[in-house]
Design a protein around this motif. Structure first.
Motif, PDB file in Angstrom:
ATOM      1  N   GLN A 191       0.853  -1.185   0.000  1.00 14.80           N
ATOM      2  CA  GLN A 191       0.000   0.000   0.000  1.00 14.80           C
ATOM      3  C   GLN A 191       0.888   1.234   0.000  1.00 14.80           C
ATOM      4  N   THR A 192       0.587   2.166  -0.899  1.00 12.62           N
ATOM      5  CA  THR A 192       1.343   3.411  -0.968  1.00 12.62           C
ATOM      6  C   THR A 192       0.825   4.362   0.107  1.00 12.62           C
ATOM      7  N   ARG A 193       1.554   5.428   0.332  1.00  9.71           N
ATOM      8  CA  ARG A 193       1.155   6.405   1.353  1.00  9.71           C
ATOM      9  C   ARG A 193      -0.201   7.027   1.060  1.00  9.71           C
ATOM     10  N   ASP A 194      -0.560   7.091  -0.214  1.00  3.06           N
ATOM     11  CA  ASP A 194      -1.859   7.679  -0.558  1.00  3.06           C
ATOM     12  C   ASP A 194      -2.971   6.630  -0.632  1.00  3.06           C
ATOM     13  N   GLY A 195      -2.683   5.400  -0.194  1.00  2.00           N
ATOM     14  CA  GLY A 195      -3.709   4.374  -0.075  1.00  2.00           C
ATOM     15  C   GLY A 195      -3.885   3.467  -1.272  1.00  2.00           C
ATOM     16  N   ARG A 196      -3.172   3.696  -2.353  1.00  5.05           N
ATOM     17  CA  ARG A 196      -3.310   2.816  -3.519  1.00  5.05           C
ATOM     18  C   ARG A 196      -2.536   1.516  -3.295  1.00  5.05           C
ATOM     19  N   ILE A 197      -2.954   0.473  -4.000  1.00  4.24           N
ATOM     20  CA  ILE A 197      -2.300  -0.823  -3.913  1.00  4.24           C
ATOM     21  C   ILE A 197      -1.330  -0.952  -5.083  1.00  4.24           C
ATOM     22  N   ALA A 198      -0.063  -1.232  -4.759  1.00  2.00           N
ATOM     23  CA  ALA A 198       0.987  -1.287  -5.779  1.00  2.00           C
ATOM     24  C   ALA A 198       1.584  -2.684  -5.868  1.00  2.00           C
ATOM     25  N   LEU A 199       1.916  -3.062  -7.079  1.00  5.11           N
ATOM     26  CA  LEU A 199       2.712  -4.249  -7.339  1.00  5.11           C
ATOM     27  C   LEU A 199       4.123  -3.765  -7.631  1.00  5.11           C
ATOM     28  N   LEU A 200       5.076  -4.214  -6.840  1.00  6.48           N
ATOM     29  CA  LEU A 200       6.470  -3.874  -7.085  1.00  6.48           C
ATOM     30  C   LEU A 200       7.074  -4.938  -7.980  1.00  6.48           C
ATOM     31  N   VAL A 201       7.787  -4.524  -9.006  1.00  2.00           N
ATOM     32  CA  VAL A 201       8.474  -5.446  -9.906  1.00  2.00           C
ATOM     33  C   VAL A 201       9.909  -4.972 -10.067  1.00  2.00           C
TER      34      VAL A 201
END
Length: 117
Positions: free
Chosen positions: A53-63
């Motif tokens: 989860q990013t600081r602004d609440g979005r869900i991220a996939l790290l690659v």
């Protein structure tokens, strides 16, 4: 689904802004990426990707563009899978991540640690 230039919570290393490379251009992703995932059990046929989860609440996939970058950015205890970049659309449909971030370093306190038996 590269990160937008306005995402200040996590930044992808090595990306260029649209003003640097043209209005319609996107950052170039490698044809294969290394994806952090949960540790696999013996004989497991599927894996579960780690979403952040990013600081602004979005869900991220790290690659990660290379295995050495994944190890440097996530630590040696991080399990991983390699995927064709073209497969990220299918993965997004299954997991509902909102953005993909390339080669982002995970702070040490959030990295996977070796489990004690």
């Amino acid at each position: 689904m590269p990160p937008s230039p306005s995402d200040s919570s996590l930044e992808a290393a090595g990306t260029q802004s649209a003003s640097d490379i043209g209005q319609d251009a996107r950052p170039v992703f490698p044809p294969m990426v290394y994806v952090p995932c949960a540790p696999l059990e013996v004989d497991a046929e599927q894996f579960s990707v780690d979403l952040r989860q990013t600081r602004d609440g979005r869900i991220a996939l790290l690659v990660y563009s290379a295995l050495d970058r994944l190890i440097a950015c996530c630590g040696e205890q991080q399990a991983w899978a390699v995927l064709a970049t073209a497969e990220l659309d299918q993965l997004q449909q299954r997991t509902d991540f909102q953005l993909v971030l390339l080669d982002v370093e995970i702070p040490d306190e959030f990295r996977r640690k070796q489990e004690v038996a």
